[in-house]
Design a protein around this motif. Structure first.
Motif, PDB file in Angstrom:
ATOM      1  N   ALA A   1       0.837  -1.205   0.000  1.00 23.81           N
ATOM      2  CA  ALA A   1       0.000   0.000   0.000  1.00 23.81           C
ATOM      3  C   ALA A   1       0.872   1.255   0.000  1.00 23.81           C
ATOM      4  CB  ALA A   1      -0.934  -0.008   1.209  1.00 23.81           C
ATOM      5  N   TYR A   2       2.012   1.192   0.690  1.00 25.25           N
ATOM      6  CA  TYR A   2       2.965   2.306   0.693  1.00 25.25           C
ATOM      7  C   TYR A   2       3.469   2.577  -0.731  1.00 25.25           C
ATOM      8  CZ  TYR A   2       7.520   4.577   1.065  1.00 25.25           C
ATOM      9  OH  TYR A   2       8.593   5.402   0.875  1.00 25.25           O
ATOM     10  N   ARG A   3       3.873   1.516  -1.421  1.00 26.16           N
ATOM     11  CA  ARG A   3       4.368   1.680  -2.795  1.00 26.16           C
ATOM     12  C   ARG A   3       3.284   2.258  -3.705  1.00 26.16           C
ATOM     13  NH1 ARG A   3       6.936  -3.051  -1.299  1.00 26.16           N
ATOM     14  NH2 ARG A   3       5.325  -4.377  -2.228  1.00 26.16           N
ATOM     15  N   THR A   4       2.052   1.812  -3.520  1.00 25.72           N
ATOM     16  CA  THR A   4       0.938   2.340  -4.315  1.00 25.72           C
ATOM     17  C   THR A   4       0.750   3.827  -4.047  1.00 25.72           C
ATOM     18  OG1 THR A   4      -0.179   0.197  -4.372  1.00 25.72           O
ATOM     19  CG2 THR A   4      -1.553   2.148  -4.741  1.00 25.72           C
ATOM     20  N   ALA A   5       0.782   4.227  -2.779  1.00 24.64           N
ATOM     21  CA  ALA A   5       0.620   5.647  -2.437  1.00 24.64           C
ATOM     22  C   ALA A   5       1.754   6.482  -3.023  1.00 24.64           C
ATOM     23  CB  ALA A   5       0.538   5.823  -0.919  1.00 24.64           C
ATOM     24  N   ARG A   6       2.988   5.981  -2.963  1.00 25.13           N
ATOM     25  CA  ARG A   6       4.126   6.705  -3.546  1.00 25.13           C
ATOM     26  C   ARG A   6       3.965   6.835  -5.059  1.00 25.13           C
ATOM     27  NH1 ARG A   6       9.362   6.674  -1.260  1.00 25.13           N
ATOM     28  NH2 ARG A   6       9.874   7.719  -3.180  1.00 25.13           N
TER      29      ARG A   6
ATOM     30  N   ALA B   1       1.368   7.799   2.235  1.00 23.70           N
ATOM     31  CA  ALA B   1       2.527   6.912   2.207  1.00 23.70           C
ATOM     32  C   ALA B   1       3.282   6.998   3.531  1.00 23.70           C
ATOM     33  CB  ALA B   1       3.442   7.283   1.035  1.00 23.70           C
ATOM     34  N   HIS B   2       3.404   8.201   4.065  1.00 20.51           N
ATOM     35  CA  HIS B   2       4.098   8.381   5.340  1.00 20.51           C
ATOM     36  C   HIS B   2       3.405   7.624   6.462  1.00 20.51           C
ATOM     37  CE1 HIS B   2       4.801  10.357   9.224  1.00 20.51           C
ATOM     38  NE2 HIS B   2       6.063  10.252   8.824  1.00 20.51           N
ATOM     39  N   VAL B   3       2.105   7.732   6.535  1.00 19.97           N
ATOM     40  CA  VAL B   3       1.352   7.025   7.581  1.00 19.97           C
ATOM     41  C   VAL B   3       1.628   5.521   7.481  1.00 19.97           C
ATOM     42  CG1 VAL B   3      -0.963   6.414   8.404  1.00 19.97           C
ATOM     43  CG2 VAL B   3      -0.436   8.790   7.808  1.00 19.97           C
ATOM     44  N   LEU B   4       1.593   4.994   6.271  1.00 22.19           N
ATOM     45  CA  LEU B   4       1.831   3.568   6.060  1.00 22.19           C
ATOM     46  C   LEU B   4       3.268   3.171   6.386  1.00 22.19           C
ATOM     47  CD1 LEU B   4      -0.151   3.351   2.738  1.00 22.19           C
ATOM     48  CD2 LEU B   4      -0.709   2.043   4.817  1.00 22.19           C
ATOM     49  N   ALA B   5       4.199   4.080   6.207  1.00 21.84           N
ATOM     50  CA  ALA B   5       5.623   3.787   6.404  1.00 21.84           C
ATOM     51  C   ALA B   5       6.059   3.822   7.859  1.00 21.84           C
ATOM     52  CB  ALA B   5       6.460   4.787   5.602  1.00 21.84           C
TER      53      ALA B   5
ATOM     54  N   PRO C   1       5.717   2.371  10.768  1.00 23.17           N
ATOM     55  CA  PRO C   1       6.233   1.243  11.557  1.00 23.17           C
ATOM     56  C   PRO C   1       7.543   0.644  11.030  1.00 23.17           C
ATOM     57  CG  PRO C   1       3.893   0.946  11.049  1.00 23.17           C
ATOM     58  CD  PRO C   1       4.404   2.074  10.195  1.00 23.17           C
ATOM     59  N   ASP C   2       7.944   0.967   9.826  1.00 20.41           N
ATOM     60  CA  ASP C   2       9.116   0.364   9.183  1.00 20.41           C
ATOM     61  C   ASP C   2      10.183   1.432   8.955  1.00 20.41           C
ATOM     62  OD1 ASP C   2      10.924  -0.515   7.111  1.00 20.41           O
ATOM     63  OD2 ASP C   2       9.474  -2.075   6.600  1.00 20.41           O
ATOM     64  N   GLY C   3      11.275   1.342   9.685  1.00 18.58           N
ATOM     65  CA  GLY C   3      12.308   2.380   9.658  1.00 18.58           C
ATOM     66  C   GLY C   3      12.806   2.763   8.277  1.00 18.58           C
ATOM     67  N   ILE C   4      13.084   1.783   7.435  1.00 19.79           N
ATOM     68  CA  ILE C   4      13.659   2.076   6.118  1.00 19.79           C
ATOM     69  C   ILE C   4      12.681   2.858   5.242  1.00 19.79           C
ATOM     70  CG2 ILE C   4      14.584   1.066   3.981  1.00 19.79           C
ATOM     71  CD1 ILE C   4      16.432   0.793   6.447  1.00 19.79           C
ATOM     72  N   ILE C   5      11.454   2.360   5.113  1.00 18.97           N
ATOM     73  CA  ILE C   5      10.517   3.085   4.250  1.00 18.97           C
ATOM     74  C   ILE C   5      10.022   4.371   4.906  1.00 18.97           C
ATOM     75  CG2 ILE C   5       9.904   1.093   2.844  1.00 18.97           C
ATOM     76  CD1 ILE C   5       7.235   0.926   4.370  1.00 18.97           C
ATOM     77  N   HIS C   6      10.087   4.432   6.249  1.00 22.17           N
ATOM     78  CA  HIS C   6       9.737   5.675   6.945  1.00 22.17           C
ATOM     79  C   HIS C   6      10.730   6.771   6.551  1.00 22.17           C
ATOM     80  CE1 HIS C   6       8.660   7.644  11.092  1.00 22.17           C
ATOM     81  NE2 HIS C   6       8.298   8.400  10.073  1.00 22.17           N
ATOM     82  N   ILE C   7      12.006   6.421   6.563  1.00 16.93           N
ATOM     83  CA  ILE C   7      13.027   7.377   6.121  1.00 16.93           C
ATOM     84  C   ILE C   7      12.769   7.758   4.662  1.00 16.93           C
ATOM     85  CG2 ILE C   7      15.489   7.696   5.601  1.00 16.93           C
ATOM     86  CD1 ILE C   7      16.005   5.744   8.007  1.00 16.93           C
ATOM     87  N   GLY C   8      12.474   6.757   3.828  1.00 16.60           N
ATOM     88  CA  GLY C   8      12.197   7.006   2.415  1.00 16.60           C
ATOM     89  C   GLY C   8      11.032   7.945   2.189  1.00 16.60           C
ATOM     90  N   SER C   9      10.008   7.844   3.037  1.00 11.15           N
ATOM     91  CA  SER C   9       8.860   8.736   2.876  1.00 11.15           C
ATOM     92  C   SER C   9       9.271  10.184   3.134  1.00 11.15           C
ATOM     93  CB  SER C   9       7.694   8.320   3.790  1.00 11.15           C
ATOM     94  OG  SER C   9       7.958   8.591   5.145  1.00 11.15           O
TER      95      SER C   9
ATOM     96  N   LEU D   1      -6.969   3.036   5.521  1.00 12.10           N
ATOM     97  CA  LEU D   1      -5.623   2.529   5.805  1.00 12.10           C
ATOM     98  C   LEU D   1      -5.581   1.676   7.076  1.00 12.10           C
ATOM     99  CD1 LEU D   1      -3.359   5.614   4.988  1.00 12.10           C
ATOM    100  CD2 LEU D   1      -4.125   3.770   3.470  1.00 12.10           C
ATOM    101  N   ARG D   2      -6.609   1.754   7.894  1.00 13.23           N
ATOM    102  CA  ARG D   2      -6.617   1.031   9.176  1.00 13.23           C
ATOM    103  C   ARG D   2      -6.391  -0.468   9.057  1.00 13.23           C
ATOM    104  NH1 ARG D   2     -11.220   4.273  12.515  1.00 13.23           N
ATOM    105  NH2 ARG D   2      -9.939   6.139  12.788  1.00 13.23           N
ATOM    106  N   PRO D   3      -6.927  -1.140   8.045  1.00 11.18           N
ATOM    107  CA  PRO D   3      -6.669  -2.591   7.964  1.00 11.18           C
ATOM    108  C   PRO D   3      -5.178  -2.938   7.883  1.00 11.18           C
ATOM    109  CG  PRO D   3      -8.482  -2.001   6.514  1.00 11.18           C
ATOM    110  CD  PRO D   3      -7.884  -0.714   7.017  1.00 11.18           C
ATOM    111  N   HIS D   4      -4.351  -2.007   7.444  1.00  9.67           N
ATOM    112  CA  HIS D   4      -2.913  -2.249   7.355  1.00  9.67           C
ATOM    113  C   HIS D   4      -2.229  -2.158   8.715  1.00  9.67           C
ATOM    114  CE1 HIS D   4      -3.140  -2.319   3.031  1.00  9.67           C
ATOM    115  NE2 HIS D   4      -3.800  -1.177   3.067  1.00  9.67           N
TER     116      HIS D   4
END
Length: 122
Positions: free
Chosen positions: A11-16, A38-42, A44-52, A110-113
Motif C-alpha cells: 500500500a505504501y508503494r501504491t501511495a508513492r 505513504a508516510h502514515v503507512l511507512a 512502523p518500518d524504519g527504512i521506508i519511513h526514512i524514504g517517505s 488505511l486502518r486494515p494495514h
C-alpha cells in the motif's frame, strides 16, 4: 515479515506511485495527499519511513519550500530511530507544518494495514 506488514508495504508503494503520477500531472495538492498517506503507512518500518521523508524532502526542494526542506531533513534523521523504538506519532502526516509528536487518526481505508496495532483516538 507478517502479512499485515507485507500488505502495508504494498500500500505504501501504491501511495508513492500515486503521488508521483499526480505531481507529474501538475496536481500538487493531490500529490502531497498521497505522500502523506505513504508516510502514515511507512511509520512502523524504519527504512521506508526514512524514504517517505526523503520523498517529501525532494518535493520541498522542487517547490523551493524552505520550511518543508528543513522540516523533512530533520524528520529523515529521526524517522529510523523513531520506528525502531516504536516512538512514532501514529497517523502523523509527516509534513513540516505538523508538529513532530502529534498523533493523528489513521484514515479509515488505511486502518486494515495496522490491524495488529492500537489506534489513536481523536
Amino acid at each position: 515479515m507478517n502479512v499485515t506488514a507485507t500488505n502495508r508495504r504494498g500500500a505504501y508503494r501504491t501511495a508513492r506511485d500515486d503521488a508521483r503520477r499526480h505531481f507529474a500531472g501538475g496536481h500538487v495538492a493531490e500529490g502531497w495527499r498521497h505522500l502523506e498517506r505513504a508516510h502514515v503507512l511507512a511509520q512502523p518500518d524504519g527504512i521506508i519511513h526514512i524514504g517517505s521523508h526523503i520523498a517529501m524532502l525532494r518535493r520541498g526542494i522542487i517547490e523551493n519550500d524552505a520550511k518543508e526542506v528543513a522540516g523533512q531533513a530533520l524528520r529523515a534523521l529521526l524517522a529510523g530511530p523513531a520506528s525502531l523504538t516504536g516512538r512514532v506519532p501514529t497517523g502523523n502526516d509527516g509534513r513540516a507544518r505538523t508538529p513532530l509528536s502529534k498523533r493523528m487518526a489513521i484514515p479509515d481505508d488505511l486502518r486494515p494495514h495496522f490491524a495488529s496495532q492500537t489506534q489513536p483516538t481523536q
